[in-house]
Design a protein around this motif. Structure first.
Motif, short mmCIF file in Angstrom:
data_model
loop_
_atom_site.label_atom_id
_atom_site.label_comp_id
_atom_site.label_asym_id
_atom_site.label_seq_id
_atom_site.Cartn_x
_atom_site.Cartn_y
_atom_site.Cartn_z
N PRO A 186 0.79 -1.24 0.00
CA PRO A 186 0.00 0.00 0.00
C PRO A 186 0.83 1.29 0.00
CG PRO A 186 -0.94 -1.59 1.52
CD PRO A 186 0.38 -2.17 1.07
N SER A 187 2.04 1.26 0.55
CA SER A 187 2.85 2.47 0.62
C SER A 187 3.58 2.79 -0.68
CB SER A 187 3.88 2.35 1.74
OG SER A 187 4.78 1.26 1.49
N LEU A 188 3.51 1.90 -1.66
CA LEU A 188 4.27 2.05 -2.90
C LEU A 188 3.55 3.00 -3.86
CD1 LEU A 188 6.70 1.04 -4.62
CD2 LEU A 188 5.20 -0.78 -5.45
N PRO A 189 4.23 4.08 -4.33
CA PRO A 189 3.60 4.96 -5.33
C PRO A 189 3.38 4.20 -6.65
CG PRO A 189 5.48 6.04 -4.28
CD PRO A 189 5.53 4.59 -3.89
N VAL A 190 2.17 4.33 -7.20
CA VAL A 190 1.83 3.66 -8.45
C VAL A 190 1.23 4.68 -9.41
CG1 VAL A 190 0.50 1.82 -9.56
CG2 VAL A 190 1.39 1.49 -7.23
N GLU A 191 1.72 4.70 -10.65
CA GLU A 191 1.20 5.59 -11.68
C GLU A 191 0.72 4.76 -12.86
OE1 GLU A 191 -0.29 8.42 -13.22
OE2 GLU A 191 1.25 9.45 -12.04
N VAL A 192 -0.46 5.07 -13.39
CA VAL A 192 -0.98 4.38 -14.57
C VAL A 192 -0.61 5.19 -15.81
CG1 VAL A 192 -3.01 3.50 -15.76
CG2 VAL A 192 -2.90 3.41 -13.26
N ILE A 193 0.13 4.56 -16.71
CA ILE A 193 0.47 5.17 -18.00
C ILE A 193 0.05 4.18 -19.07
CG2 ILE A 193 2.32 6.02 -19.49
CD1 ILE A 193 3.77 7.01 -17.04
N TYR A 194 -1.04 4.48 -19.74
CA TYR A 194 -1.64 3.54 -20.68
C TYR A 194 -0.76 3.32 -21.90
CZ TYR A 194 -5.78 4.65 -17.88
OH TYR A 194 -6.65 4.85 -16.83
N ASN A 195 -0.99 2.17 -22.56
CA ASN A 195 -0.26 1.82 -23.78
C ASN A 195 -0.92 2.49 -24.98
OD1 ASN A 195 2.03 0.23 -23.40
ND2 ASN A 195 0.81 -1.56 -22.88
N SER A 196 -1.02 3.79 -24.93
CA SER A 196 -1.74 4.51 -25.98
C SER A 196 -0.79 5.26 -26.91
CB SER A 196 -2.72 5.49 -25.34
OG SER A 196 -2.09 6.25 -24.34
N PRO A 197 -1.14 5.37 -28.18
CA PRO A 197 -0.29 6.09 -29.14
C PRO A 197 -0.57 7.59 -29.12
CG PRO A 197 -2.17 5.15 -30.26
CD PRO A 197 -2.29 4.71 -28.82
N PRO A 198 0.29 8.37 -29.77
CA PRO A 198 -0.02 9.79 -29.97
C PRO A 198 -1.33 9.92 -30.76
CG PRO A 198 2.26 9.33 -30.53
CD PRO A 198 1.59 8.01 -30.35
N LEU A 199 -2.05 10.99 -30.53
CA LEU A 199 -3.34 11.17 -31.19
C LEU A 199 -3.14 11.23 -32.71
CD1 LEU A 199 -6.36 11.61 -30.50
CD2 LEU A 199 -5.93 14.06 -30.74
N TRP A 383 -1.31 9.56 -26.08
CA TRP A 383 0.03 9.63 -25.49
C TRP A 383 0.39 11.04 -25.03
CZ3 TRP A 383 2.89 6.59 -22.95
CH2 TRP A 383 4.19 6.98 -22.61
N GLU A 384 -0.18 12.05 -25.65
CA GLU A 384 0.10 13.41 -25.21
C GLU A 384 -0.26 13.59 -23.74
OE1 GLU A 384 -0.12 13.57 -29.63
OE2 GLU A 384 -1.20 12.50 -28.04
N HIS A 385 -1.35 12.97 -23.30
CA HIS A 385 -1.72 13.01 -21.87
C HIS A 385 -0.78 12.14 -21.04
CE1 HIS A 385 -5.36 15.31 -22.50
NE2 HIS A 385 -5.81 14.45 -23.40
N MET A 386 -0.41 10.98 -21.59
CA MET A 386 0.48 10.07 -20.87
C MET A 386 1.87 10.68 -20.72
SD MET A 386 -1.58 7.70 -20.10
CE MET A 386 -2.88 8.94 -20.14
N GLU A 387 2.31 11.41 -21.72
CA GLU A 387 3.62 12.07 -21.65
C GLU A 387 3.66 13.06 -20.49
OE1 GLU A 387 6.23 13.41 -25.20
OE2 GLU A 387 5.08 15.18 -24.60
N GLN A 388 2.57 13.76 -20.27
CA GLN A 388 2.51 14.68 -19.13
C GLN A 388 2.62 13.93 -17.81
OE1 GLN A 388 -1.01 17.13 -19.48
NE2 GLN A 388 -0.45 17.86 -21.52
N ARG A 389 1.95 12.78 -17.70
CA ARG A 389 2.06 11.96 -16.49
C ARG A 389 3.50 11.50 -16.28
NH1 ARG A 389 -3.17 7.86 -16.10
NH2 ARG A 389 -4.79 9.42 -16.50
N LEU A 390 4.11 11.02 -17.37
CA LEU A 390 5.49 10.54 -17.30
C LEU A 390 6.41 11.67 -16.86
CD1 LEU A 390 7.34 8.05 -17.97
CD2 LEU A 390 7.69 9.11 -20.21
N GLY A 391 6.22 12.86 -17.41
CA GLY A 391 7.05 14.00 -17.06
C GLY A 391 6.91 14.39 -15.59
N ARG A 392 5.69 14.40 -15.09
CA ARG A 392 5.48 14.74 -13.67
C ARG A 392 6.13 13.70 -12.75
NH1 ARG A 392 0.21 16.23 -15.60
NH2 ARG A 392 -0.61 14.19 -15.00
N LEU A 393 6.00 12.43 -13.12
CA LEU A 393 6.61 11.37 -12.32
C LEU A 393 8.13 11.54 -12.27
CD1 LEU A 393 5.74 7.60 -12.61
CD2 LEU A 393 8.10 8.34 -12.51
N TYR A 394 8.75 11.73 -13.44
CA TYR A 394 10.20 11.86 -13.51
C TYR A 394 10.70 13.13 -12.83
CZ TYR A 394 12.06 7.90 -16.05
OH TYR A 394 12.51 6.65 -16.38
#
Length: 407
Positions: A186-199, A383-394
């Motif tokens: 439960p204490s582990l941070p988890v982020e969902v980044i879907y296997n989606s392509p660029p629009l 992927w444009e939305h997923m890229e934002q998630r990836l950037g915030r995580l990193y």
């Protein structure tokens, strides 16, 4: 060949995927370079010593150097060896780096990166060893991401759970998978980044009238997912009543699909399609077909909780998805009204044929499904939305690294 960047050095660890993998290279690595990170990809060669493409085709005329730069990503290749379960368990329990000796560990350690990003269960193991070694030998604290493309099962689960406390963040590809990790730790941070392509920028609404009805299957064909026999059956049944075509995008090098004579002129074998060309091949497709056997005794848990590449590939091009009752895909389809769920765990070819025929007859309904598919990708999943998630995580991990330029 070293890149220069104001952000930390990222090293992606790969043991079983080709270096051109859509998620690993074309999405995540390219996005991280775009976001200003220095990215190194440590990836395997095949048994003959060549880099290989998505379908397994070896690159015999390029990528021959052990280290090279491709599309601004530094690639370091190695000869892989799968670590054994008993040795893995011993090394993890030991708490130090001394028992780690696999090639991926050695090559990854030599990169001395700031953030390590592992893409499989076994490459996570190597990442644990690297993280320990850099701390114990050099006093360097690094961050470790586990990108869980699928859920680990069987005798691997206890070892995975022993590794998770040393992971800084887990990335999953579906919401159901994130629940599994939240329950595991439960204490582990988890982020969902879907296997989606660029629009896709070539989307056109489904036509109000059309003579031919075209279904599509994307990916490998397997008896438990995308059964060729079932696809042939669907084609034969539909073709008896209306002008029907089935288009297959994908396959595996050296494994041709043998078409029965009865359906040869109704099925188009497109082979493995370039990632950027998929929208062109999807332009005349009416529905995308996904069929996972979720009841077989050998069925992986992933079939029930997956949101696979092909799922988003269809939707990205405004192609509604027809799928059997796989819980996670069914949940998304029902929420966004972007396809049809056949309320059956193991539909027959006749079930699918009937569904296709109903959609053929109701073009207005098909148009609505198509528009909903496109809208959900544009607004939530592309992927444009997923890229934002990836950037915030990193960026969050970068700020935690002591002495990093971003801290």
């Amino acid at each position: 060949m070293q890149q220069t960047s104001s952000k930390p050095h990222v090293c992606m660890l790969v043991l079983q995927h080709p270096f051109t993998d859509a998620r690993i290279f074309k999405r995540e690595a390219i996005s991280l370079v775009k976001l200003g990170y220095q990215v190194t990809l440590v990836v395997p060669r095949n048994r003959a010593g060549y880099m290989y493409d998505i379908d397994g085709t070896p690159f015999t005329d390029r990528f021959l150097e052990q280290e090279f730069v491709h599309e601004s990503v530094r690639v370091v290749s190695y000869t892989p060896r799968m670590p054994q379960q008993a040795h893995m368990d011993k090394a993890i329990r030991n708490g130090s780096h001394i028992y780690f000796e696999d090639p991926l560990y050695k090559v990854g350690l030599a990169q001395e990166a700031d953030i390590y990003h592992a893409h499989e269960y076994h490459s996570l193991y190597s990442g644990i060893g690297i993280k320990r070694a850099l701390k114990q030998l050099k006093g360097k604290s690094v961050k470790l991401i586990y990108d869980s493309h699928e859920i680990t099962e069987g005798d691997k689960v206890p070892i995975l759970k022993r590794m998770l406390p040393e992971v800084d963040t887990v990335i999953t590809v579906s919401d159901a998978m994130s629940v599994w990790y939240n329950n595991a730790l439960p204490s582990l941070p988890v982020e969902v980044i879907y296997n989606s392509p660029p629009l896709s920028d070539t989307y056109a609404p489904a036509p109000a009238a059309k003579d031919t009805f075209v279904a599509c299957y994307e990916g490998y064909m397997h008896k438990d997912k995308g059964s060729s026999d079932k696809l042939f059956g669907i084609t034969e049944i539909c073709s008896q009543s209306f002008d029907f075509r089935f288009k297959i995008l994908g396959g595996k090098a050296g494994a041709p699909i043998d078409l029965p004579a009865a359906v040869q002129d109704r099925i188009e074998l497109c082979g493995w399609v370039n990632y950027k060309d998929i929208p062109k091949y999807m332009s005349d497709v009416d529905v995308g077909w996904i069929d996972y056997d979720i009841q077989a005794s050998t069925t992986p848990l992933n079939y029930s909780i997956a949101l696979p590449n092909k799922f988003f590939s269809y939707l990205n091009n405004g192609v509604p998805v027809v799928v059997n009752n796989c819980p996670e895909m069914a949940r998304v389809i029902r929420k966004f009204d972007c396809g049809i769920v056949i309320d059956h765990a193991t539909p027959t070819a006749a079930h699918y044929a009937e569904c296709f025929d109903q959609l053929r007859k109701d073009r207005k309904r098909l148009q609505v499904l198509s528009e909903n598919a496109r809208n959900m990708m544009r607004d939530h999943f592309c992927w444009e939305h997923m890229e934002q998630r990836l950037g915030r995580l990193y960026d969050g991990l970068a700020q935690q690294i002591v002495g990093s330029p971003s801290s």
